[in-house]
Design an enzyme around this catalytic site. Structure first.
Site, PDB file in Angstrom:
ATOM      1  N   LYS A 115      -3.237   9.866   4.972  1.00 46.97           N
ATOM      2  CA  LYS A 115      -3.777  11.015   4.136  1.00 46.97           C
ATOM      3  C   LYS A 115      -3.579  12.252   4.406  1.00 46.97           C
ATOM      4  O   LYS A 115      -3.090  13.151   3.961  1.00 46.97           O
ATOM      5  CB  LYS A 115      -4.903  10.814   3.958  1.00 46.97           C
ATOM      6  N   ASP A 162       4.384  -0.100 -10.907  1.00 45.52           N
ATOM      7  CA  ASP A 162       4.212  -0.909 -10.374  1.00 45.52           C
ATOM      8  C   ASP A 162       4.906  -1.774  -9.898  1.00 45.52           C
ATOM      9  O   ASP A 162       5.535  -2.621 -10.540  1.00 45.52           O
ATOM     10  CB  ASP A 162       2.432  -1.295 -10.851  1.00 45.52           C
ATOM     11  N   ILE A 163       4.334  -2.592  -8.561  1.00 38.06           N
ATOM     12  CA  ILE A 163       4.437  -4.099  -8.039  1.00 38.06           C
ATOM     13  C   ILE A 163       4.290  -4.898  -8.823  1.00 38.06           C
ATOM     14  O   ILE A 163       4.624  -6.664  -8.426  1.00 38.06           O
ATOM     15  CB  ILE A 163       5.787  -4.120  -6.655  1.00 38.06           C
ATOM     16  N   ARG A 164       3.310  -4.335  -9.451  1.00 38.28           N
ATOM     17  CA  ARG A 164       2.317  -5.619 -10.283  1.00 38.28           C
ATOM     18  C   ARG A 164       3.011  -5.557 -11.599  1.00 38.28           C
ATOM     19  O   ARG A 164       2.652  -4.186 -12.228  1.00 38.28           O
ATOM     20  CB  ARG A 164       1.011  -5.657  -9.925  1.00 38.28           C
ATOM     21  N   GLN A 197      -6.777   0.704  -9.072  1.00 43.31           N
ATOM     22  CA  GLN A 197      -7.935   1.609  -9.995  1.00 43.31           C
ATOM     23  C   GLN A 197      -7.635   2.185 -10.921  1.00 43.31           C
ATOM     24  O   GLN A 197      -8.228   2.074 -11.583  1.00 43.31           O
ATOM     25  CB  GLN A 197      -8.724   1.810  -8.572  1.00 43.31           C
ATOM     26  N   TYR A 248      -5.466   5.402   7.310  1.00 47.05           N
ATOM     27  CA  TYR A 248      -5.572   5.504   6.089  1.00 47.05           C
ATOM     28  C   TYR A 248      -5.689   7.035   5.986  1.00 47.05           C
ATOM     29  O   TYR A 248      -5.240   7.822   5.648  1.00 47.05           O
ATOM     30  CB  TYR A 248      -6.733   5.242   5.159  1.00 47.05           C
ATOM     31  N   GLY A 282       2.380   3.314  -9.038  1.00 43.06           N
ATOM     32  CA  GLY A 282       0.823   2.459  -8.481  1.00 43.06           C
ATOM     33  C   GLY A 282      -0.289   1.716  -9.350  1.00 43.06           C
ATOM     34  O   GLY A 282      -1.842   2.259  -9.727  1.00 43.06           O
TER      35      GLY A 282
HETATM   36  C1  AKB Z   1     -11.445   3.558   0.327  1.00 47.80           C
HETATM   37  O1  AKB Z   1     -12.365   3.599   0.687  1.00 47.80           O
HETATM   38  O2  AKB Z   1     -10.802   3.695   1.573  1.00 47.80           O
HETATM   39  C2  AKB Z   1     -11.360   4.763  -0.812  1.00 47.80           C
HETATM   40  C3  AKB Z   1     -11.318   6.428   0.111  1.00 47.80           C
HETATM   41  C4  AKB Z   1     -12.815   6.558   0.000  1.00 47.80           C
HETATM   42  O3  AKB Z   1     -10.596   6.737   0.054  1.00 47.80           O
HETATM   43  N1  AKB Z   1     -12.072   4.451  -1.459  1.00 47.80           N
END
Ligand code: AKB
Length: 314
Positions: free
Chosen positions: A141, A29-31, A7, A137, A3
């Site tokens: 995580k 990366d893939i980009r 960012q 997400y 990655g």
């Molecule tokens: C998001 O907003 O998904 C990220 C994070 C806080 O993990 N910036």
């Protein structure tokens, strides 16, 4: 680094190359990476981290000693594509850990304030606390934190990681996050003196300037292992802001700046499921974490750097 064009990677690659040598950091990366900057270029490989064979091939060929695994979908995009998010965020991490086990590499894994959920204490979320996230997400995580812990205790892999807050940077934009407003607001303030925010004005979240995040990653990866009690998933923070507060700070430099709101219910619900602030006492105690940028210093630097970058060429 996986990655590497994202960012964090856009600034971590040059920082690692400056510290360890240009040829000793393999960006993947893939980009393809963005246009060359003033930083010296170094090795780049196309790598899709959901492909175990590709991860293994790069690690073997370059005799990699540490993997900075940054490839992941962020919170809002993960919510719109949950299956893809599971596949990339968990599949990629699993392949990285497996290869790290076989080739004895250290690993850096960025977790997030998104690993917390509505039943976590909302203010000063502790280092060790309830983690029942309600987003895909967050699920990836917190699962990522756990599988990293497992590979550390079961196989002795030196896995270290941070629970990062929203990151603010003038180099590469984030993509698909809930905290993205805190970057967009600067671009719009400079271009149009106006920003329509997708979160409510009173939504408090922790943030960090990218310079601090890069320093935190380098510092954690070099920290004395014998001092680390947690080693992984350290809460870190620097700035606690709401959109209203950030707008007030920007107005000190751009007095005519106006903010208004068109709340996106999906991203607002994600933000409301996260703690308003986190306690980074463990990071401070175990590896001397201390941020350099508060909201005033970050805002001034962002406006200066972005002002230069966005100024139309003559
Ligand atoms: C998001 O907003 O998904 C990220 C994070 C806080 O993990 N910036």
């Amino acid at each position: 680094m996986t990655g590497a064009a994202g960012q964090i990677g856009s600034e971590l690659v040059p920082a690692l190359r400056e510290k360890y040598g240009v040829d000793r950091v393999v960006a993947t990366d893939i980009r393809m990476p963005g246009p060359p900057t003033t930083a010296p270029q170094g090795p780049f490989e196309y790598l899709d981290c959901t492909r175990a064979d590709q991860v293994q091939e790069v690690v073997r060929r370059y005799r990699v000693r540490a993997i900075y695994h940054l490839a992941a979908l962020l919170s809002a995009i993960a919510e719109s594509r949950p299956q893809a998010a599971w596949n990339l965020n968990m599949g990629g991490l699993y392949h990285v850990l497996e290869v790290a086990r076989q080739y004895r590499c250290a690993v850096f894994f960025p977790s997030s304030i998104g690993a917390f959920g509505p039943t976590t204490p909302r203010d000063m979320a502790p280092q060790d606390t309830v983690q029942r996230p309600t987003t895909m997400y967050g699920v990836t995580k917190v699962s990522g934190e756990l599988i990293c812990d497992y590979y550390a205790s079961r196989f002795g892999v030196d896995v270290r990681g941070l629970r990062l807050p929203g990151l603010i940077s003038h180099v590469a934009p984030p993509g698909g996050g809930t905290t993205d407003y805190a970057v967009e607001i600067f671009y719009q303030a400079i271009r149009y003196r106006h920003y329509t925010c997708f979160l409510r004005g009173d939504t408090a979240l922790d943030m960090m300037y990218m310079a601090d995040a890069i320093r935190a990653i380098l510092q954690l990866m070099e920290a004395d292992r014998t001092r680390l009690i947690h080693h992984n998933a350290f809460n870190v923070t620097a700035i606690n802001v709401t959109p209203e507060r950030l707008a007030t700070e920007i107005r000190k430099h751009v007095p005519e700046f106006v903010i208004d709101y068109e709340v996106d219910p999906i991203r607002q619900a994600i933000a409301d499921s996260w703690p308003r602030s986190v306690d980074d006492g463990a990071a401070r105690a175990e590896w001397d974490w201390s941020p350099a940028y508060d909201v005033a210093a970050m805002t001034k630097d962002m406006l200066e750097k972005l002002g230069t970058k966005l100024r139309p060429a003559r």
